[in-house]
Design an enzyme around this catalytic site. Structure first.
Site, PDB file in Angstrom:
ATOM      1  N   HIS A  84       0.842  -1.208   0.000  1.00 26.01           N
ATOM      2  CA  HIS A  84       0.000   0.000   0.000  1.00 26.01           C
ATOM      3  C   HIS A  84       0.877   1.258   0.000  1.00 26.01           C
ATOM      4  CE1 HIS A  84      -2.791  -2.932   2.116  1.00 26.01           C
ATOM      5  NE2 HIS A  84      -3.537  -2.525   1.107  1.00 26.01           N
ATOM      6  N   GLY A 144      -2.916  -2.569  -6.903  1.00 29.44           N
ATOM      7  CA  GLY A 144      -1.735  -3.429  -7.001  1.00 29.44           C
ATOM      8  C   GLY A 144      -1.946  -4.556  -7.998  1.00 29.44           C
ATOM      9  N   SER A 187       0.553  -9.131   1.533  1.00 27.85           N
ATOM     10  CA  SER A 187      -0.898  -9.159   1.639  1.00 27.85           C
ATOM     11  C   SER A 187      -1.256  -8.988   3.104  1.00 27.85           C
ATOM     12  CB  SER A 187      -1.429 -10.510   1.138  1.00 27.85           C
ATOM     13  OG  SER A 187      -2.728 -10.746   1.646  1.00 27.85           O
ATOM     14  N   SER A 188      -2.377  -8.322   3.357  1.00 26.84           N
ATOM     15  CA  SER A 188      -2.801  -8.156   4.755  1.00 26.84           C
ATOM     16  C   SER A 188      -3.117  -9.517   5.368  1.00 26.84           C
ATOM     17  CB  SER A 188      -4.036  -7.258   4.827  1.00 26.84           C
ATOM     18  OG  SER A 188      -3.760  -6.055   4.151  1.00 26.84           O
TER      19      SER A 188
END
Ligand code: PAF
Length: 288
Positions: free
Chosen positions: A37, A147, A185-186
């Site tokens: 991000h 993304g 990735s979260s």
């Protein structure tokens, strides 16, 4: 940085920025911000006068039994990152502000949403398209940043923006990876240490697929086979799909004749991870 919680205030702020002739860039997110991000925000910062970041965990894009209730929420550290990166507006609406009682509209990008993620997660992209239609109509950015890891999502956003004449230029930035290749990735935070060690196998498989293409293999079935062989070395990993497809339509290819997209999703326990890689087949030498 100004934090805005209501849709009406965001719309008013956007109108004011448009009146001043400001170029607005938007980075839509669900929070739990990471270096991926951050790279989108930096790209927006470089090309726009004002950067709007949205933080909203959108319940409509989660299916039953998915991770909506446990999706990481870290408002304070997300806000600190945005502040550090010079974000102008942080839009963090409440659920009621985005979906007030009586809300009944839904946006569907039909064909592109059907395969891959859309097949495994029915209605996921309908939720994504609906929330993005709202976010983009409220903030009215000139550019919006996504993304490449979510390649199918980015393709759907382009189609949506085109079909609904939203007047937004969609910018897709390269996937940011850990040193061992795992795409950020979260959801990586859900992995146990053993799953985390196994997770880079998805990117490793995509790379073996790319190596096969570069070695002159054109049959999609053979390319899929080498990718599957790489993943099957990891007993913790279950493959959801591995595909060789057309860059634009995302339909599966039989043969790679030029450019193609290698696309995959795996499951490690309850955690799903996705990734992709663009490949270009070497040109055949023309004999003189
Ligand atoms: O990619 C995401 O984080 C989400 O799908 C998005 C684009 C913010 C929509 O909720």
């Amino acid at each position: 940085m100004r934090t805005i919680r209501s849709v009406a205030t965001l719309a008013a702020r956007s109108r004011a920025l448009h009146r001043e002739g400001v170029v607005i860039g938007m980075v839509p997110t669900m929070g739990a911000l990471h270096a991926g991000h951050r790279s989108l925000i930096r790209r927006a910062r470089l090309s726009c006068d004002a950067v709007v970041v949205s933080l909203f965990v959108n319940p409509r894009q989660f299916g039953r039994g998915e991770d909506f209730s446990r999706y990481p929420k870290r408002f304070r550290s997300d806000a600190a990152l945005c502040h550090q990166e010079g974000v102008d507006v942080l839009f963090a609406p409440s659920l009621a502000s985005m979906y007030p009682p009586g809300f009944q509209t839904s946006v569907e990008v039909r064909t592109l949403s059907q395969r891959w993620e859309g097949h495994v997660r029915p209605r996921h992209f309908e939720g994504v398209a609906t929330v993005l239609t709202k976010l983009l109509s409220l903030a009215r950015p000139h550019l919006a940043f996504f993304g490449q890891k979510d390649f199918q999502q980015a393709a759907i956003v382009r189609q949506l923006v085109d079909d609904l004449n939203l007047g937004v230029h969609v910018v897709v930035s390269p996937t940011v990876r850990e040193p061992d290749g795992l795409a950020l990735s979260s959801r990586n935070g859900y992995l146990t240490p053993a799953q985390r060690r196994a997770a880079p196998v998805l990117y490793a498989a995509l790379r073996t697929g790319r190596a096969a293409v570069l070695a002159g293999i054109r049959s999609a079935a053979r390319i899929r086979r080498v990718m599957l062989d790489t993943i099957s070395a990891q007993p913790l990993v279950r493959v959801e799909y591995l595909a060789v497809c057309d860059l634009r339509t995302l339909e599966p290819l039989n043969h790679v004749t030029d450019r193609a997209l290698l696309l995959g999703a795996i499951r490690l326990g309850h955690t799903r991870l996705i990734d992709n890689l663009l490949v270009k087949s070497p040109q055949r030498r023309v004999r003189q």
